[in-house]
Design an enzyme around this catalytic site. Structure first.
Site, mmCIF file in Angstrom:
data_model
loop_
_atom_site.group_PDB
_atom_site.id
_atom_site.type_symbol
_atom_site.label_atom_id
_atom_site.label_comp_id
_atom_site.label_asym_id
_atom_site.label_seq_id
_atom_site.Cartn_x
_atom_site.Cartn_y
_atom_site.Cartn_z
ATOM 1 N N ASN A 84 0.798 -1.219 0.000
ATOM 2 C CA ASN A 84 0.000 0.000 0.000
ATOM 3 C C ASN A 84 0.833 1.273 0.000
ATOM 4 O O ASN A 84 0.442 2.278 -0.593
ATOM 5 C CB ASN A 84 -0.920 0.001 1.228
ATOM 6 C CG ASN A 84 -1.498 1.365 1.520
ATOM 7 O OD1 ASN A 84 -2.341 1.874 0.793
ATOM 8 N ND2 ASN A 84 -1.026 1.993 2.592
ATOM 9 N N TYR A 150 4.800 8.998 -11.143
ATOM 10 C CA TYR A 150 3.707 8.277 -10.483
ATOM 11 C C TYR A 150 3.005 7.330 -11.468
ATOM 12 O O TYR A 150 2.770 6.159 -11.147
ATOM 13 C CB TYR A 150 2.711 9.281 -9.903
ATOM 14 C CG TYR A 150 1.610 8.660 -9.077
ATOM 15 C CD1 TYR A 150 1.904 8.024 -7.877
ATOM 16 C CD2 TYR A 150 0.282 8.728 -9.471
ATOM 17 C CE1 TYR A 150 0.900 7.458 -7.102
ATOM 18 C CE2 TYR A 150 -0.726 8.169 -8.705
ATOM 19 C CZ TYR A 150 -0.411 7.531 -7.525
ATOM 20 O OH TYR A 150 -1.408 6.966 -6.753
ATOM 21 N N LYS A 154 3.116 3.151 -11.055
ATOM 22 C CA LYS A 154 1.885 2.379 -10.889
ATOM 23 C C LYS A 154 1.670 1.429 -12.072
ATOM 24 O O LYS A 154 1.194 0.301 -11.894
ATOM 25 C CB LYS A 154 0.685 3.312 -10.720
ATOM 26 C CG LYS A 154 0.688 4.079 -9.396
ATOM 27 C CD LYS A 154 0.704 3.139 -8.201
ATOM 28 C CE LYS A 154 0.634 3.875 -6.886
ATOM 29 N NZ LYS A 154 0.661 2.970 -5.717
ATOM 30 N N THR A 184 -7.289 11.206 1.334
ATOM 31 C CA THR A 184 -6.091 10.978 2.140
ATOM 32 C C THR A 184 -5.165 12.192 2.068
ATOM 33 O O THR A 184 -5.426 13.154 1.348
ATOM 34 C CB THR A 184 -5.324 9.748 1.625
ATOM 35 O OG1 THR A 184 -4.883 10.009 0.281
ATOM 36 C CG2 THR A 184 -6.207 8.503 1.641
#
Length: 243
Positions: A84, A150, A154, A184
């Site tokens: 995670n 990013y 991913k 978040t």
């Protein structure tokens, strides 16, 4: 006995995942820079925590030699690994990205999940079953300006899951799962980024203002339901928003 190893467990989505596992009575070994004292007090017997900065290359050596990790694995009939922990930085075009920021993101977003997956696959024995869940993103499938690192990291998780599935290991199931847009600290960071570095900033501000972000608690619950379902691993790459 089902046991879970979870990176980035102390806050955000990771905390939501930890709570969902612990309330089901599944032991959790959380690995994060900081520990969660409240969670420890609530689930003292079922929660173990390792304080470790996973952006540092030495972290993997420490985990590989960890007796705590091996003892935790030993008594599990089914072992869950939830990769995670992740970084969205560096945010900005190629000529605004610092090498140190790139290295930390690649370490945390790619090296740690791949290495931990391999480590646990080597450790499981006999009838032990291993389920690996990479927390992916829609950014693995769609390119965004300012998010080249990013998006690339991913996408690497998605391809890793596809290739591992091709290995057809009898005791390993894997999925790279996009959980959707969650409220978040990472989302706060995105909204606070200068628009010159991230032109899509307004879209994420609108998602927040329209209450379109999922809570870490509900997302963690849904992710754990997915992870524990009989069909886990049927798809190497999936999106939680499809369910």
């Amino acid at each position: 006995m089902i046991k879970a190893i979870l990176t980035g467990h102390s806050k955000g989505l990771g905390l939501g995942i930890a709570r969902a596992l612990l309330k089901r009575g599944h032991a959790v070994l959380g690995i994060s820079r900081s520990q969660n004292t409240e969670l420890q007090q609530q689930y003292n017997e079922d929660l173990q925590q390792i304080s470790l900065d996973l952006t540092q290359p030495s972290a993997l050596e420490q985990l590989e030699s960890s007796t705590q990790l091996r003892k935790f694995i030993a008594s599990a009939t089914q072992l869950l690994l939830i990769n995670n922990a992740g970084l969205v930085s560096p945010i900005g075009p190629l000529n605004a990205q610092a090498n140190g920021d790139i290295s930390r993101s690649v370490q945390l977003n790619i090296t740690v999940p791949l290495a931990l997956s391999a480590l646990l696959a080597r450790e499981v024995q006999g009838n032990q079953q291993l389920r690996i869940l990479h927390v992916s993103s829609g950014a693995a499938q769609s390119a965004y300006p300012g998010w080249s690192v990013y998006c690339a990291t991913k996408a690497a998780l998605d391809m890793h899951a596809r290739a591992v599935q091709e290995d057809q290991l009898p005791n390993v199931a894997i999925c790279s799962l996009a959980p959707g847009v969650i409220d978040t600290a990472m989302q706060t960071q995105i909204r606070e980024t200068d628009e010159s570095l991230f032109p899509n900033k307004q879209r994420f501000i609108q998602l927040k203002n329209s209450n379109s972000l999922s809570s870490p608690e509900s997302s963690g619950e849904r992710l754990v339901q997915y992870l524990l379902s009989p069909n886990f691993g049927r798809l190497a790459v999936d999106d939680l928003r499809a369910y």
